[in-house]
Design a protein around this motif. Sequence first.
Motif, PDB file in Angstrom:
ATOM      1  N   LEU A  14       0.833  -1.202   0.000  1.00 37.50           N
ATOM      2  CA  LEU A  14       0.000   0.000   0.000  1.00 37.50           C
ATOM      3  C   LEU A  14       0.866   1.250   0.000  1.00 37.50           C
ATOM      4  N   ASP A  15       0.373   2.305  -0.657  1.00 31.25           N
ATOM      5  CA  ASP A  15       1.168   3.529  -0.728  1.00 31.25           C
ATOM      6  C   ASP A  15       0.546   4.708   0.022  1.00 31.25           C
ATOM      7  N   GLU A  16      -0.567   4.472   0.719  1.00 26.21           N
ATOM      8  CA  GLU A  16      -1.201   5.518   1.518  1.00 26.21           C
ATOM      9  C   GLU A  16      -1.316   5.049   2.966  1.00 26.21           C
ATOM     10  N   TYR A  17      -1.107   5.967   3.889  1.00 24.31           N
ATOM     11  CA  TYR A  17      -1.339   5.659   5.294  1.00 24.31           C
ATOM     12  C   TYR A  17      -2.823   5.859   5.624  1.00 24.31           C
ATOM     13  N   TRP A  18      -3.311   5.077   6.565  1.00 29.80           N
ATOM     14  CA  TRP A  18      -4.671   5.179   7.093  1.00 29.80           C
ATOM     15  C   TRP A  18      -5.740   5.014   6.014  1.00 29.80           C
ATOM     16  N   SER A  19      -5.444   4.194   5.007  1.00 31.55           N
ATOM     17  CA  SER A  19      -6.410   3.956   3.935  1.00 31.55           C
ATOM     18  C   SER A  19      -6.647   2.450   3.824  1.00 31.55           C
ATOM     19  N   PRO A  20      -7.505   1.900   4.687  1.00 30.71           N
ATOM     20  CA  PRO A  20      -7.717   0.450   4.705  1.00 30.71           C
ATOM     21  C   PRO A  20      -8.233  -0.062   3.371  1.00 30.71           C
ATOM     22  N   ARG A  21      -7.834  -1.290   3.048  1.00 30.10           N
ATOM     23  CA  ARG A  21      -8.310  -1.947   1.837  1.00 30.10           C
ATOM     24  C   ARG A  21      -8.884  -3.303   2.201  1.00 30.10           C
ATOM     25  N   ILE A 109     -15.554  12.830  10.803  1.00 31.07           N
ATOM     26  CA  ILE A 109     -15.074  12.928   9.434  1.00 31.07           C
ATOM     27  C   ILE A 109     -13.821  13.806   9.433  1.00 31.07           C
ATOM     28  N   THR A 110     -12.712  13.250   8.931  1.00 30.82           N
ATOM     29  CA  THR A 110     -11.457  14.001   8.828  1.00 30.82           C
ATOM     30  C   THR A 110     -10.899  13.794   7.421  1.00 30.82           C
ATOM     31  N   GLU A 111      -9.772  14.428   7.151  1.00 28.53           N
ATOM     32  CA  GLU A 111      -9.129  14.251   5.844  1.00 28.53           C
ATOM     33  C   GLU A 111      -8.629  12.817   5.649  1.00 28.53           C
ATOM     34  N   LYS A 112      -8.521  12.059   6.718  1.00 30.81           N
ATOM     35  CA  LYS A 112      -8.069  10.667   6.627  1.00 30.81           C
ATOM     36  C   LYS A 112      -9.223   9.680   6.471  1.00 30.81           C
ATOM     37  N   THR A 113     -10.457  10.139   6.641  1.00 30.13           N
ATOM     38  CA  THR A 113     -11.616   9.256   6.546  1.00 30.13           C
ATOM     39  C   THR A 113     -11.737   8.707   5.129  1.00 30.13           C
ATOM     40  N   ARG A 114     -11.953   7.392   5.030  1.00 23.53           N
ATOM     41  CA  ARG A 114     -12.112   6.729   3.736  1.00 23.53           C
ATOM     42  C   ARG A 114     -13.500   6.112   3.656  1.00 23.53           C
ATOM     43  N   SER A 115     -14.141   6.298   2.512  1.00 26.76           N
ATOM     44  CA  SER A 115     -15.459   5.712   2.282  1.00 26.76           C
ATOM     45  C   SER A 115     -15.315   4.211   2.054  1.00 26.76           C
ATOM     46  N   LEU A 116     -16.426   3.508   2.135  1.00 26.68           N
ATOM     47  CA  LEU A 116     -16.402   2.081   1.845  1.00 26.68           C
ATOM     48  C   LEU A 116     -15.983   1.838   0.396  1.00 26.68           C
ATOM     49  N   ALA A 117     -16.440   2.681  -0.522  1.00 26.86           N
ATOM     50  CA  ALA A 117     -16.047   2.525  -1.934  1.00 26.86           C
ATOM     51  C   ALA A 117     -14.535   2.614  -2.088  1.00 26.86           C
ATOM     52  N   GLU A 118     -13.897   3.541  -1.363  1.00 27.62           N
ATOM     53  CA  GLU A 118     -12.431   3.650  -1.426  1.00 27.62           C
ATOM     54  C   GLU A 118     -11.765   2.398  -0.859  1.00 27.62           C
ATOM     55  N   GLN A 119     -12.336   1.857   0.206  1.00 25.91           N
ATOM     56  CA  GLN A 119     -11.751   0.672   0.829  1.00 25.91           C
ATOM     57  C   GLN A 119     -11.919  -0.574  -0.029  1.00 25.91           C
ATOM     58  N   LEU A 120     -12.937  -0.566  -0.883  1.00 30.06           N
ATOM     59  CA  LEU A 120     -13.210  -1.729  -1.751  1.00 30.06           C
ATOM     60  C   LEU A 120     -12.490  -1.657  -3.090  1.00 30.06           C
ATOM     61  N   ARG A 121     -11.781  -0.565  -3.369  1.00 32.78           N
ATOM     62  CA  ARG A 121     -11.044  -0.457  -4.641  1.00 32.78           C
ATOM     63  C   ARG A 121     -10.115  -1.641  -4.804  1.00 32.78           C
ATOM     64  N   PRO A 122      -9.950  -2.123  -6.027  1.00 31.39           N
ATOM     65  CA  PRO A 122      -8.972  -3.199  -6.251  1.00 31.39           C
ATOM     66  C   PRO A 122      -7.580  -2.740  -5.788  1.00 31.39           C
ATOM     67  N   ILE A 123      -6.824  -3.660  -5.257  1.00 33.53           N
ATOM     68  CA  ILE A 123      -5.471  -3.354  -4.791  1.00 33.53           C
ATOM     69  C   ILE A 123      -4.644  -2.882  -5.988  1.00 33.53           C
TER      70      ILE A 123
END
Length: 125
Positions: A14-21, A109-123
């Motif tokens: 992964l190349d982003e911090y605090w961005s779960p996948r 909600i902060t600048e680090k908050t990720r939506s479910l759609a972002e978390q479901l993106r293909p690796i």
Amino acid sequence: MSDVVSPRQVAAGLDEYWSPRVVAELDDSFVKVAKVQGTLAWHSHEYEDELFYILKGSLTIEMEDRKVVLNEGDAFVVPKGARHNPIANDECHIMLIERKSTLHTGNEITEKTRSLAEQLRPIGQ
């Protein structure tokens, strides 16, 4: 998802911090991985427990009544409703098991908050 997955390898790539996948699904839960460093945000999940498992490094989870320090191979469940703030002084790789209804940073909600759609993106995207 029914393929073999290596949470360690995915987290390391992964190349982003605090961005779960999301790397797997089971029943009403997602298995997620993330690369983290620094602090996320104080938040809670009113109706969902959250399991943290440390793949690499260490993580401190601040809660209102205590701090929990997790090292590689450790797991800890933050109980539903507990306000918490994950902190990694150095880069840390984590695996999370959460209900599919769990919002990344709860109602905060902060600048680090990720939506479910972002978390479901293909690796790799």
